[in-house]
Design a protein around this motif. Structure first.
Motif, mmCIF file in Angstrom:
data_model
loop_
_atom_site.group_PDB
_atom_site.id
_atom_site.type_symbol
_atom_site.label_atom_id
_atom_site.label_comp_id
_atom_site.label_asym_id
_atom_site.label_seq_id
_atom_site.Cartn_x
_atom_site.Cartn_y
_atom_site.Cartn_z
ATOM 1 N N GLY A 38 0.781 -1.235 0.000
ATOM 2 C CA GLY A 38 0.000 0.000 0.000
ATOM 3 C C GLY A 38 0.809 1.279 0.000
ATOM 4 O O GLY A 38 0.322 2.332 -0.402
ATOM 5 N N ILE A 39 2.059 1.192 0.452
ATOM 6 C CA ILE A 39 2.941 2.371 0.436
ATOM 7 C C ILE A 39 3.898 2.224 -0.736
ATOM 8 O O ILE A 39 4.609 1.231 -0.853
ATOM 9 C CB ILE A 39 3.707 2.494 1.760
ATOM 10 C CG1 ILE A 39 2.721 2.692 2.920
ATOM 11 C CG2 ILE A 39 4.688 3.660 1.710
ATOM 12 C CD1 ILE A 39 3.362 2.710 4.290
ATOM 13 N N TYR A 40 3.910 3.203 -1.617
ATOM 14 C CA TYR A 40 4.644 3.075 -2.874
ATOM 15 C C TYR A 40 6.150 3.230 -2.729
ATOM 16 O O TYR A 40 6.910 2.674 -3.509
ATOM 17 C CB TYR A 40 4.116 4.088 -3.890
ATOM 18 C CG TYR A 40 2.781 3.717 -4.489
ATOM 19 C CD1 TYR A 40 2.185 2.489 -4.218
ATOM 20 C CD2 TYR A 40 2.102 4.596 -5.321
ATOM 21 C CE1 TYR A 40 0.965 2.149 -4.762
ATOM 22 C CE2 TYR A 40 0.881 4.258 -5.883
ATOM 23 C CZ TYR A 40 0.310 3.037 -5.602
ATOM 24 O OH TYR A 40 -0.895 2.705 -6.152
ATOM 25 N N SER A 41 6.604 4.017 -1.781
ATOM 26 C CA SER A 41 8.049 4.266 -1.669
ATOM 27 C C SER A 41 8.378 4.726 -0.262
ATOM 28 O O SER A 41 7.488 5.003 0.548
ATOM 29 C CB SER A 41 8.500 5.323 -2.683
ATOM 30 O OG SER A 41 7.869 6.569 -2.427
ATOM 31 N N GLY A 42 9.676 4.823 0.026
ATOM 32 C CA GLY A 42 10.103 5.329 1.319
ATOM 33 C C GLY A 42 9.768 6.802 1.458
ATOM 34 O O GLY A 42 9.570 7.509 0.474
ATOM 35 N N ARG A 43 9.718 7.250 2.684
ATOM 36 C CA ARG A 43 9.386 8.655 2.936
ATOM 37 C C ARG A 43 10.532 9.558 2.503
ATOM 38 O O ARG A 43 11.699 9.286 2.766
ATOM 39 C CB ARG A 43 9.086 8.866 4.421
ATOM 40 C CG ARG A 43 8.893 10.335 4.797
ATOM 41 C CD ARG A 43 8.530 10.476 6.257
ATOM 42 N NE ARG A 43 7.113 10.248 6.469
ATOM 43 C CZ ARG A 43 6.598 9.643 7.532
ATOM 44 N NH1 ARG A 43 7.399 9.161 8.464
ATOM 45 N NH2 ARG A 43 5.293 9.491 7.666
ATOM 46 N N PHE A 44 10.197 10.658 1.846
ATOM 47 C CA PHE A 44 11.186 11.672 1.468
ATOM 48 C C PHE A 44 10.726 13.017 1.981
ATOM 49 O O PHE A 44 9.571 13.412 1.799
ATOM 50 C CB PHE A 44 11.353 11.744 -0.044
ATOM 51 C CG PHE A 44 12.144 12.949 -0.500
ATOM 52 C CD1 PHE A 44 13.514 12.994 -0.330
ATOM 53 C CD2 PHE A 44 11.506 14.060 -1.043
ATOM 54 C CE1 PHE A 44 14.249 14.113 -0.720
ATOM 55 C CE2 PHE A 44 12.221 15.180 -1.429
ATOM 56 C CZ PHE A 44 13.597 15.209 -1.275
ATOM 57 N N ARG A 45 11.613 13.737 2.637
ATOM 58 C CA ARG A 45 11.340 15.095 3.076
ATOM 59 C C ARG A 45 12.554 15.967 2.760
ATOM 60 O O ARG A 45 13.706 15.517 2.847
ATOM 61 C CB ARG A 45 11.056 15.152 4.592
ATOM 62 C CG ARG A 45 9.687 14.594 4.979
ATOM 63 C CD ARG A 45 8.568 15.468 4.449
ATOM 64 N NE ARG A 45 7.250 15.016 4.853
ATOM 65 C CZ ARG A 45 6.483 14.153 4.182
ATOM 66 N NH1 ARG A 45 6.941 13.609 3.056
ATOM 67 N NH2 ARG A 45 5.271 13.829 4.609
ATOM 68 N N ILE A 46 12.272 17.216 2.377
ATOM 69 C CA ILE A 46 13.341 18.192 2.180
ATOM 70 C C ILE A 46 14.084 18.336 3.506
ATOM 71 O O ILE A 46 13.477 18.316 4.576
ATOM 72 C CB ILE A 46 12.739 19.548 1.750
ATOM 73 C CG1 ILE A 46 11.965 19.399 0.421
ATOM 74 C CG2 ILE A 46 13.826 20.620 1.630
ATOM 75 C CD1 ILE A 46 12.834 18.981 -0.745
ATOM 76 N N PRO A 47 15.421 18.474 3.494
ATOM 77 C CA PRO A 47 16.182 18.597 4.746
ATOM 78 C C PRO A 47 15.639 19.701 5.655
ATOM 79 O O PRO A 47 15.233 20.766 5.182
ATOM 80 C CB PRO A 47 17.596 18.915 4.265
ATOM 81 C CG PRO A 47 17.687 18.304 2.912
ATOM 82 C CD PRO A 47 16.307 18.472 2.318
ATOM 83 N N ASN A 48 15.627 19.434 6.951
ATOM 84 C CA ASN A 48 15.066 20.388 7.910
ATOM 85 C C ASN A 48 15.680 21.777 7.788
ATOM 86 O O ASN A 48 14.973 22.786 7.939
ATOM 87 C CB ASN A 48 15.282 19.865 9.342
ATOM 88 C CG ASN A 48 14.379 18.697 9.677
ATOM 89 O OD1 ASN A 48 13.445 18.384 8.931
ATOM 90 N ND2 ASN A 48 14.658 18.031 10.786
ATOM 91 N N GLU A 49 16.983 21.839 7.535
ATOM 92 C CA GLU A 49 17.632 23.147 7.486
ATOM 93 C C GLU A 49 17.142 24.010 6.320
ATOM 94 O O GLU A 49 17.375 25.215 6.295
ATOM 95 C CB GLU A 49 19.154 23.007 7.414
ATOM 96 C CG GLU A 49 19.668 22.197 6.236
ATOM 97 C CD GLU A 49 19.819 20.725 6.564
ATOM 98 O OE1 GLU A 49 20.590 20.054 5.848
ATOM 99 O OE2 GLU A 49 19.181 20.254 7.535
#
Length: 242
Positions: free
Chosen positions: A225-236
């Motif tokens: 059900g989840i297509y890919s790993g989580r990606f987030r722009i770097p916190n900084e």
């Protein structure tokens, strides 16, 4: 860190937009009811609560609304769909309810808190939410705010577009409460904007000024059900201190 914060952190980390749901796994439909009830406890602009939530449950209705959501798998396989609707057109009804609540909270109408609350809901709220066909009142407010803002801080929104944005923001806060609650219940969700809002409004028999904010698929996640790993722009790059 408090134990409650650890639990909440785990819920936040575990929440993902799930695109495929398991049609065979047990699903507690009461979890949706409980989660919507938690959703409406979300903060919202002036506590006007200009939102509605429609649970799409029957197989026939699910099939129709999934088609209106472009047959996304997150809609086609969902065990329920929740349609989040913004109702800026209900501002008068909500205002009346809040005025009655303020009268209950402040029985002494002559007290400063009572006068302040009544002035806000009886005087300022209509000035903010009322609109005319051409939105000339909104344009006039924007002009007034511009000149008043030359002297100091001023809330500068007040036309029809600003009101719509405010209603959508409040509805989105409630939707997030709902999705986090569903994760706490052990289920998954997926908010969708890819939809034919006009057809959904017609299906739900909503009035012209009602607006579909999003449709949320929910249920027990399938293994894929989840297509890919989580990606987030770097916190900084997105978090700053001033």
């Amino acid at each position: 860190m408090k134990e409650s914060a650890l639990h909440f952190d785990q819920i936040v980390q575990d929440r993902r937009s799930v695109r495929i749901y398991d049609s065979d796994a047990f699903f507690d439909h009461d979890a949706v009811k409980r989660s919507i009830e938690r959703g409406i406890l979300a903060p919202n602009s002036s506590n006007m609560q200009l939102w509605e939530f429609y649970r799409i449950k029957s197989p026939e209705a699910l099939k129709k609304v999934a088609w209106m959501c472009m047959n996304q798998k997150a809609a086609k396989t969902a065990r329920e769909l929740v349609v989040v609707v913004g109702r800026r057109d209900l501002w008068k009804k909500r205002q009346e309810a809040l005025v009655a609540e303020m009268e209950r909270v402040y029985p002494d109408a002559a007290s400063k808190p009572a006068k302040r609350a009544m002035n806000y809901y009886k005087n300022l709220i209509p000035k903010y939410y009322w609109t005319d066909w051409l939105d000339l009142w909104g344009i006039g407010k924007k002009i007034f705010f511009f000149f008043a803002g030359l002297k100091g801080p001023m809330v500068r929104h007040g036309n029809r577009a600003d009101i719509r944005i405010s209603v959508h923001k409040s509805a989105a806060l409630a939707a997030q409460n709902f999705m986090m609650s569903m994760k706490a219940e052990g289920y998954d969700t997926c908010p969708m904007e890819g939809m034919d809002a006009k057809r959904i409004k017609s299906f739900l028999k909503l009035p012209r000024k009602a607006e579909v904010v999003m449709v949320i698929g929910c249920g027990p996640a399938a293994e894929d059900g989840i297509y890919s790993g989580r990606f987030r722009i770097p916190n900084e790059e997105v978090i700053f201190e001033v």
